[in-house]
Design an enzyme around this catalytic site. Structure first.
Site, mmCIF file in Angstrom:
data_model
loop_
_atom_site.group_PDB
_atom_site.id
_atom_site.type_symbol
_atom_site.label_atom_id
_atom_site.label_comp_id
_atom_site.label_asym_id
_atom_site.label_seq_id
_atom_site.Cartn_x
_atom_site.Cartn_y
_atom_site.Cartn_z
ATOM 1 N N THR A 4 0.861 -1.198 0.000
ATOM 2 C CA THR A 4 0.000 0.000 0.000
ATOM 3 C C THR A 4 0.890 1.238 0.000
ATOM 4 O O THR A 4 1.332 1.655 -1.054
ATOM 5 C CB THR A 4 -0.972 0.008 1.198
ATOM 6 N N GLU B 193 6.250 5.288 7.962
ATOM 7 C CA GLU B 193 5.848 6.505 7.249
ATOM 8 C C GLU B 193 6.689 7.701 7.700
ATOM 9 O O GLU B 193 6.707 8.046 8.877
ATOM 10 C CB GLU B 193 4.360 6.774 7.482
ATOM 11 N N THR C 49 -10.085 11.397 4.208
ATOM 12 C CA THR C 49 -10.847 10.153 4.116
ATOM 13 C C THR C 49 -11.448 9.974 2.738
ATOM 14 O O THR C 49 -12.071 10.890 2.233
ATOM 15 C CB THR C 49 -11.991 10.142 5.146
ATOM 16 N N ASN D 55 -0.145 11.964 7.631
ATOM 17 C CA ASN D 55 -1.351 11.445 8.264
ATOM 18 C C ASN D 55 -2.389 12.503 8.583
ATOM 19 O O ASN D 55 -3.535 12.170 8.879
ATOM 20 C CB ASN D 55 -0.985 10.666 9.530
ATOM 21 N N THR E 171 -2.521 -2.766 8.236
ATOM 22 C CA THR E 171 -1.110 -2.442 8.218
ATOM 23 C C THR E 171 -0.233 -3.519 7.661
ATOM 24 O O THR E 171 0.546 -3.328 6.749
ATOM 25 C CB THR E 171 -0.598 -2.261 9.646
ATOM 26 N N LYS F 279 4.197 -6.468 3.924
ATOM 27 C CA LYS F 279 3.906 -5.080 3.609
ATOM 28 C C LYS F 279 3.521 -4.372 4.904
ATOM 29 O O LYS F 279 3.016 -4.977 5.849
ATOM 30 C CB LYS F 279 2.774 -4.956 2.586
#
Lengths: 397, 397
Positions: B148, B269, B397, B392, B185, B174
């Protein structure tokens, strides 16, 4: 006389040079006119600063005569020398008041692992005694004297009538995240003229802390210096508190501590939102607190609020990994009054409206409802911003 | 033949349109030549995605014939429709392989709360079957198909000899933090040609996961989709593994999973450092893990590493609030080989040297030693940067 300050206390603040900025007070002194009832609650961190060790051994008490606080240096992780410096601090104040060192409480907040600059503090103590007074301006100076990275002083006041007598409560606190280098987050002192026994003071403080200061988080990092003190002079001559009068006082103390506690995440380092988390319908308080804390500490929930994103998945999944058993199909999520999730599936909602309501308000309300019981709790957190990371990564030890 | 891929498996990946970027695979398929032993470990989140429910009920097994994964959509919090879609996915793959749906495992990762785009996936399944093969290039396509927000594919391979036979293990995983919007996740699949029973596979996976995938964190937010599968084709004809041969295999599997697991926080991230945390001298494993996790999740520890700041106070105090009882005077802290704290007091050290060693290396080693016992654990985390928060909070959304 309309002062909000309860009788029986003198207060003052002074800059003696622990902090670099000469306009910032770094000493805060409260002197009690007579022997005074005092109780405290303290950090649960295993690694504790010298003043926490000192105060824990001396409270609850009905003989306290002073509270001396320095900011800019936490006197934590400083070994035996730290204990000696702290005892000397208490001793100097005791000498000036004319009481024993055991009647003086101490608090420190600021950088960790450095010894107190005792020369500066000794000189400063002479000066701060000259500046004592009973006005709000004196209280404010004392409140500024406990600040570190706080944007401004954090104070609150309440008044009520107990047994026909006017009773005052006034409080100060400090805290804005684990301040660089992250020690000594939260200090608070509450003064009142109500008549309390040491045991009552301790019990009241514990009751109230559980719903207020124990229900806030900025970054989940518990400090080595956290201290909350309640001093009760008895000057309001309320007589012994019991039953209804005790309930009245507890409610006032609760509201005062809630006002103070919320000011901490509201001023969280770099924060742009105060997040109020309501957890409802839990089996017991432990469960509710655990869910609340997990949601409150989630970096993903916090960054979603920062971005004005009604990202219900982050909130729902945080509840899911809290370790509390609940029926996921019974969970319901409401953000700022908008229903976002119910019965295991997303609800249709207008994303723009909810996003705008987060962006337009400093306070975001997150309500999670369960179907396990009747217990509810409230919890407060700050959001997580680029400024928080910048502040805490750019600071050099 | 020098391929690292164990015999008995065909693999492939394809872009069917779940992800917007047409260059990114979003379907990943593994087909087993015969009935194959498979075991899994799954998220402990109470809120779980449809594929987790499906796989849990069907593993361990010795009859598995395929694993189908889609990325870009987590099929989590999607209610009954989500379960139906997942069953259809398994059913289509089963039909093409010519087995029953119960012999197909499923995984999903990506956005939460949206129904799978079944039209696209149905078409894509036809295509991905055309692309199956046994080369490393096929394995890599399958590894990309589960990604992802990962910067690149995460794979690892091991070879060893067991009972005189060459044995291969190869794995993909991943994960890069709780991906937007924070579900799904971590996924991982390990393939081997060793001969294992379903019970052995399950036990091995549990043993190894505890020291590897269960010892990593990026932001402490556990997902709804976490799944690790081990498939053993038996094609190496090792015979039954027991005693020494089982130990050999376990060690290889452990190293493989450690290699894979570390790639997740290394790709956290926005992260700029992989933090390895060694906790030594604890009474038991639970205590050691609790301290490790508390240090690993502390925003203040993470931001200190980001800034190259040897801020020992943040690390020491995080251990202190972990909830584990230990003698604070026995604690010792070493960062990148430099002693920073011992016996309750700071140690003199050259700040610039330590800071430079943090800045110059991608990996930061934090070792905390206690005097309570002999247990040690290792844990891996990523640092916390402005980019993490930006990523983040700016996601919508």
């Amino acid at each position: 006389m309309s002062s909000s300050i309860p009788a029986g206390f003198q207060m003052g603040g002074f800059h003696c040079g622990v902090k670099r900025n000469p306009n910032k007070e770094d000493l805060s002194l409260i002197v009690c006119d007579e022997d005074t009832v005092a109780a405290g609650v303290y950090t649960t961190n295993l690694v504790v600063a010298a003043p926490v060790v000192w105060d824990r051994a001396r409270t609850p008490s009905d003989k306290i005569r002073a509270v001396i606080t320095n900011s800019g240096n936490a006197n934590a992780c400083t070994g035996e020398q730290g204990d000696k410096d702290n005892a000397e601090l208490a001793g100097i104040v005791a000498g000036k008041v004319g009481v024993s060192a055991d009647q003086v409480l101490t608090m420190s907040t600021g950088i960790i692992g450095h010894h107190l600059p005792m020369e500066k503090i000794r000189t400063g103590l002479d000066e701060v005694f000259q500046r004592l007074g009973t006005d709000e301006s004196h209280f404010d100076a004392a409140a500024r004297g406990i600040m570190t990275t706080d944007k401004g002083k954090k104070v609150a006041a309440r008044q009520c009538e107990i047994n026909g007598k006017p009773v005052k409560l006034v409080g100060m606190c400090k805290g804005a995240g684990m301040i660089a280098p992250n020690m000594a987050t939260m200090l608070s002192v509450v003064l009142t003229d109500a008549e309390l026994s040491p045991a009552q003071a301790k019990q009241l403080l514990t009751d109230v802390t559980n719903d207020t200061f124990n229900c806030i988080t900025v970054d989940g990092h518990r400090s080595t210096n956290d201290t909350l003190l309640l001093l009760a002079s008895g000057k309001a001559e309320t007589g012994e508190l019991a039953g209804e009068s005790l309930d009245t006082f507890r409610a006032e103390l609760h509201q005062l501590c809630e006002d103070l506690a919320k000011q901490i995440p509201a001023d969280g380092e770099g924060s742009t939102h105060l997040i109020e988390i309501n957890i409802e319908g839990c089996k017991n308080r432990d469960d509710a607190l655990r869910i609340a804390k997990t949601v409150a500490d989630s970096a993903l929930v916090k960054t979603a609020i920062t971005g004005g994103d009604p990202n219900w998945g982050r909130i729902v999944s945080a509840a899911g990994y809290s370790g509390v058993k609940f029926d996921p199909m019974g969970m319901e999520l409401v953000v700022n009054g908008h229903l976002l999730y119910r019965e295991g599936t997303p609800v249709k909602f207008d994303e723009k409206t909810v996003s705008q309501s987060i962006k337009d308000n400093f306070e975001t309300n997150v309500t999670l409802k369960f179907t396990e019981g009747d217990t509810k709790v409230r919890y407060w957190s700050s959001d997580l911003t680029v400024e928080y990371v910048r502040f805490n990564s750019e600071y050099r030890t």
